[in-house]
Each structure stands twice: as C-alpha cells, then as structure tokens.
Write an enzyme that holds these catalytic residues in place. Structure first.
Site, short mmCIF file in Angstrom:
data_model
loop_
_atom_site.label_atom_id
_atom_site.label_comp_id
_atom_site.label_asym_id
_atom_site.label_seq_id
_atom_site.Cartn_x
_atom_site.Cartn_y
_atom_site.Cartn_z
N HIS A 15 8.15 3.71 4.88
CA HIS A 15 7.79 4.17 6.22
C HIS A 15 7.94 3.02 7.21
O HIS A 15 7.48 3.12 8.34
CB HIS A 15 6.34 4.70 6.22
CG HIS A 15 6.18 6.02 5.54
ND1 HIS A 15 6.47 6.20 4.20
CD2 HIS A 15 5.78 7.23 6.00
CE1 HIS A 15 6.23 7.47 3.88
NE2 HIS A 15 5.82 8.11 4.95
N ASN A 16 8.57 1.94 6.76
CA ASN A 16 8.74 0.72 7.56
C ASN A 16 10.14 0.70 8.14
O ASN A 16 11.13 0.60 7.42
CB ASN A 16 8.50 -0.51 6.66
CG ASN A 16 8.54 -1.81 7.43
OD1 ASN A 16 9.46 -2.05 8.20
ND2 ASN A 16 7.56 -2.66 7.19
N LYS A 19 12.26 -2.44 7.26
CA LYS A 19 12.82 -2.44 5.91
C LYS A 19 14.01 -1.49 5.83
O LYS A 19 15.02 -1.79 5.18
CB LYS A 19 11.75 -2.04 4.89
CG LYS A 19 12.25 -2.07 3.44
CD LYS A 19 11.15 -1.76 2.45
CE LYS A 19 10.17 -2.90 2.35
NZ LYS A 19 9.19 -2.69 1.24
N ASP A 75 9.67 -2.92 -4.87
CA ASP A 75 8.31 -3.45 -4.97
C ASP A 75 8.47 -4.95 -5.20
O ASP A 75 9.34 -5.37 -5.97
CB ASP A 75 7.53 -2.80 -6.10
CG ASP A 75 6.02 -3.00 -5.92
OD1 ASP A 75 5.51 -2.57 -4.87
OD2 ASP A 75 5.37 -3.57 -6.80
N PHE A 166 6.97 -14.87 6.53
CA PHE A 166 5.83 -13.97 6.56
C PHE A 166 5.20 -13.96 5.18
O PHE A 166 5.74 -14.52 4.22
CB PHE A 166 6.27 -12.56 6.98
CG PHE A 166 7.30 -11.95 6.06
CD1 PHE A 166 6.93 -11.20 4.96
CD2 PHE A 166 8.65 -12.14 6.31
CE1 PHE A 166 7.89 -10.66 4.12
CE2 PHE A 166 9.61 -11.60 5.47
CZ PHE A 166 9.23 -10.86 4.37
N TYR A 168 3.39 -14.97 2.06
CA TYR A 168 3.09 -16.25 1.42
C TYR A 168 4.19 -17.29 1.65
O TYR A 168 4.15 -18.38 1.07
CB TYR A 168 2.90 -16.05 -0.09
CG TYR A 168 1.73 -15.19 -0.49
CD1 TYR A 168 0.53 -15.76 -0.92
CD2 TYR A 168 1.82 -13.81 -0.46
CE1 TYR A 168 -0.55 -14.96 -1.31
CE2 TYR A 168 0.75 -13.00 -0.84
CZ TYR A 168 -0.43 -13.59 -1.26
OH TYR A 168 -1.49 -12.79 -1.64
N LYS A 189 17.48 -18.19 3.95
CA LYS A 189 16.45 -17.67 3.06
C LYS A 189 16.90 -16.37 2.40
O LYS A 189 16.76 -16.18 1.18
CB LYS A 189 15.14 -17.44 3.83
CG LYS A 189 14.07 -16.74 2.99
CD LYS A 189 13.00 -16.10 3.84
CE LYS A 189 12.20 -15.10 3.03
NZ LYS A 189 11.19 -14.38 3.82
N ARG A 195 14.89 -10.80 -3.14
CA ARG A 195 15.49 -9.52 -2.74
C ARG A 195 17.02 -9.60 -2.78
O ARG A 195 17.69 -8.65 -3.20
CB ARG A 195 15.00 -9.13 -1.34
CG ARG A 195 15.49 -7.77 -0.88
CD ARG A 195 14.73 -7.24 0.32
NE ARG A 195 13.41 -6.71 -0.06
CZ ARG A 195 12.26 -7.31 0.21
NH1 ARG A 195 12.24 -8.45 0.87
NH2 ARG A 195 11.13 -6.77 -0.16
#
Length: 209
Positions: A15-16, A19, A75, A166, A168, A189, A195
């Site tokens: 729902h982002n 993303k 996840d 963002f 950690y 990054k 990812r």
C-alpha cells in the site's frame, strides 16, 4: 520446467506508493505493468510468519488469490549475529512507539538504540556482525510460487551517522565500506543492497537465461 512471468500485469503487494514506484522501475524493462494491492482495495494480511520468506509468501499469496493475477511481495529486515538474529522479522516492530513513548508511529532512532543497548549489555568486545535481508516472493492464483533471497552483510556502529538513509541505515556499515548506508549515495547503496541482490536473482530466473 519452472514457472515464469510472461509480461502483463503484476500486483505488487503493498500500500506504499514509494515501494510501488521503485519496483515498477525495476520491472518495466521486462514488460511488466505493476499495480499496487492498495489501488485494488485489497486488505493487508496479518504477517504471522516467523521468517522473511514466510511473511513475503503470505502477502504474495493473499494478493494473488484476491486479484486473480500474479503477485509480488517483499519482506525485509535486519539480523544481528550477537542477538541471535534479532530483530529479524520484527525489524519494524522494534521502532513502534508504546503508549508511554508518545504519539503512534515509528521511531527508528529508538529502534537503533534498543539494538545498541542490547549489544552494550553483552560487553565491549561483543561481535557486531549484522546483515540486511530481503526476500521477494512471487505467487500465482493457482498456488504456485517462487522465492528469491537477498543479503547485504556488514556490521553495526554507534552513534548513528548520515542522513540519506532510513530505518537502521545510520548504524549499518556494509562489508568492504567505511561509511554507513545513510552516508552512501542512494544510487550506490541501491546497487549493493539486499534488495538489489534479491532482484538480481529474480530477474535472472524470471526474465533471462
């Protein structure tokens, strides 16, 4: 013969909007039209798994069954060697404020502090090895699925450094670097992240070879 995506529509179990945009950009070259579960009005299923793979598959399967389309979910989280892999699947939960800690929402500085406090309790020479993990799960409406695991090994530092990341990121130094994820240029990054590792494996399996 393994199941492969053949182009067309793919539901991203999120729902982002940020993303969705990120994943859409990665899959657009392969002819995939990405649609968010949020835009379809699909509910977010409870993440009851105890591993990243289980939670990613729960989300992907729920979106695939509800939409009738192939679905992709991810996840991700941080595991710390000395803390027996914690926070792990509870990475985001450790940032949730309790009723006595202020307004509802996530406080990542608090979460980083929890990790550091636990390491400090273990002693000055405690192993600070850690890793970011990302699991991508693809599910089809008929129940078939595929899972791709990505990892970025590193170590933790304190105090937090950098403002570009963002979560950690300000306390995580990837192996082979001296800067934290929050000090590294975002483009650089993303090229070495957990990812990116997971997506490279997905692309190699689904769209090449």
């Amino acid at each position: 013969m393994r199941r492969r995506l053949g182009g067309g529509s793919l539901v991203i179990a999120t729902h982002n909007s940020g993303k969705l945009k990120e994943i859409s950009a990665l899959l657009d070259p392969y002819g995939m039209k990405c649609i968010s579960a949020g835009s379809l009005g699909l509910p977010e299923p409870p993440e009851t798994g105890t591993t990243f793979s289980q939670n990613a598959l729960i989300k992907a399967r729920a979106a695939a069954e509800a939409s009738g389309l192939a679905a992709l979910a991810d996840d991700s989280g941080l595991s710390v060697e000395a803390l027996d892999g914690r926070p792990g699947v509870y990475t985001a939960d450790w940032a949730e404020r309790q009723w006595f800690e202020g307004e509802p929402g996530r406080d990542w500085y608090m979460a980083m502090g929890k990790v550091e406090g636990m390491l400090q309790q273990l002693g000055r020479d405690t192993d600070r090895t850690a890793a970011f993990h990302c699991v991508l799960a693809i599910a089809w409406p008929d129940g078939e699925h595929a899972i791709y695991e990505g990892k970025c090994p590193g170590s933790l530092t304190w105090p937090p450094r950098g403002k570009m990341g963002f979560g950690y990121d300000p306390v995580f130094i990837p192996d082979g670097r001296k800067q934290t994820f929050a000090e590294i240029d975002p483009t650089e990054k993303h090229a070495i992240s957990h990812r990116a590792d997971a997506f490279a494996k997905l692309v190699a399996d689904q769209f090449t070879g």
